[in-house]
Design an enzyme around this catalytic site. Structure first.
Site, PDB file in Angstrom:
ATOM      1  N   THR A 241      27.083  38.737  29.066  1.00 46.43           N
ATOM      2  CA  THR A 241      27.279  39.662  27.944  1.00 46.43           C
ATOM      3  C   THR A 241      26.238  39.518  26.846  1.00 46.43           C
ATOM      4  OG1 THR A 241      28.815  38.099  26.893  1.00 46.43           O
ATOM      5  CG2 THR A 241      29.775  39.779  28.338  1.00 46.43           C
TER       6      THR A 241
ATOM      7  N   THR B   9      28.923  35.068  32.666  1.00 41.18           N
ATOM      8  CA  THR B   9      30.236  34.450  32.581  1.00 41.18           C
ATOM      9  C   THR B   9      31.204  34.970  33.630  1.00 41.18           C
ATOM     10  OG1 THR B   9      29.964  34.075  30.205  1.00 41.18           O
ATOM     11  CG2 THR B   9      32.214  34.103  31.031  1.00 41.18           C
TER      12      THR B   9
END
Length: 321
Positions: A86, A5
């Site tokens: 993540t 991300t």
């Protein structure tokens, strides 16, 4: 850096959840540094020519560990910052802290919101990662994860929220320190073996044994463990109910552990607390995963199996790492 991300670009400032489909490419390492000129006042940064490094599979993380070791052996390199998504960041960080043979700082970071989003955490997380990597107190602490102004040990940290920025926490054992506006400060250090104290020689590991995780719940059906072994699993991690109880899978796992067809490690789905040896649910040949999450237990078990297949010796790894 790997995919994820942090370097992603959404279709607009309010694109928080569909940026992978925006049609815009992820930012490169050079583009990230250009967007954050403040980093240049902290460190002289070189973007690794091998980027991006894939980390979706453990075999890819093994190759990453080889590269990190290679880079850290260079005398002109004082530390490494690695960016990734993540979702599996904690597994990558733990694998690196077990296999990187250097006391130089290694910082892993990521973001919950793409670089282009309104109030993104990408910029500050990346800046803080370099601040922590450049801080004198980071050396010798193993691989650390830096997000949301907090520093967590690779062994202890886990993702706890799907979208909120305060997601990486070490739960009951607590964080290592803060990356605050005035300075980087540490309050404790990891006590388990890592990096230069590790006995895992990643250069000698050509492949990692297969380890599967089984999830316990009231409707778990026998046959799952046998199926995993039949597919080639050399290790099984039981994400047990409560304090690591295999529940409905107990007879099946007990047979597998007793036969030595695979090493069975009991972990817990609870999220905090230890799984103990010699408790109500331990069967002969089983290993207790201490307070490691199922995914961290799988990482350690896979590496341990490159050294031995004996449960009593593998138990030592879980007590020391």
């Amino acid at each position: 850096m790997g995919p994820g991300t942090l370097p992603s670009q959404g279709s607009g400032r309010l694109d928080f959840t569909r940026y992978r489909r925006s049609g815009r490419p992820r930012m490169t390492g050079h583009e990230l540094l250009a967007a954050l000129p403040e980093i240049a006042s902290i460190a002289r940064v070189e973007v690794d020519a091998g980027n991006p490094h894939e980390v979706a599979a453990l075999e890819e993380v093994r190759k990453l560990a080889l590269r990190v070791n290679e880079v850290l052996r260079l005398p002109e390199v004082d530390g490494v910052v690695f960016i990734q998504g993540t979702n599996t960041l904690e597994e990558t960080a733990y694998f690196l802290t077990l296999t990187v043979r250097s006391a130089k700082p290694v910082v892993v970071t990521g973001a919950q919101r793409p670089f282009t989003a309104l109030s993104s955490d990408a910029q500050i997380n990346l800046l803080d990662a370099f601040r922590v990597a450049a801080a004198p107190g980071t050396s010798g602490k193993g691989v650390v994860v830096v997000t949301n102004g907090e520093i967590n040990a690779a062994r202890d940290v886990t993702k706890t929220n799907t979208y909120h920025v305060h997601t990486f926490r070490s739960r009951d054992v607590g964080l290592l320190g803060y990356a605050d506006a005035d300075r980087v400060v540490f309050y404790r250090a990891p006590t388990r073996r890592h990096t230069v104290e590790s006995e895992f020689e990643i250069e000698t590991i050509q492949s990692l044994p297969r380890v599967d995780i089984l999830y316990g719940w009231s409707g778990a059906q026998p046959g799952l463990a046998e199926a995993a072994v039949g597919l080639g699993a050399k290790g099984l991690v039981m994400a047990g109910i409560g304090a690591g109880a295999p529940g409905n899978l107990t007879p099946e796992l007990a047979r597998i552990a007793a036969s030595g067809r695979a090493v069975v490690a009991r972990s817990s789905r609870v999220g905090e607390g230890r799984v103990l040896r010699n408790d109500n649910w331990e069967e002969p040949g089983m290993v207790a995963a201490d307070n490691l999450s199922p995914q961290k237990a799988a990482v350690l078990l896979s590496l341990a199996l490159t050294r031995t297949g004996k449960p009593e010796e593998i138990q030592r790894f879980f007590e020391e790492y």
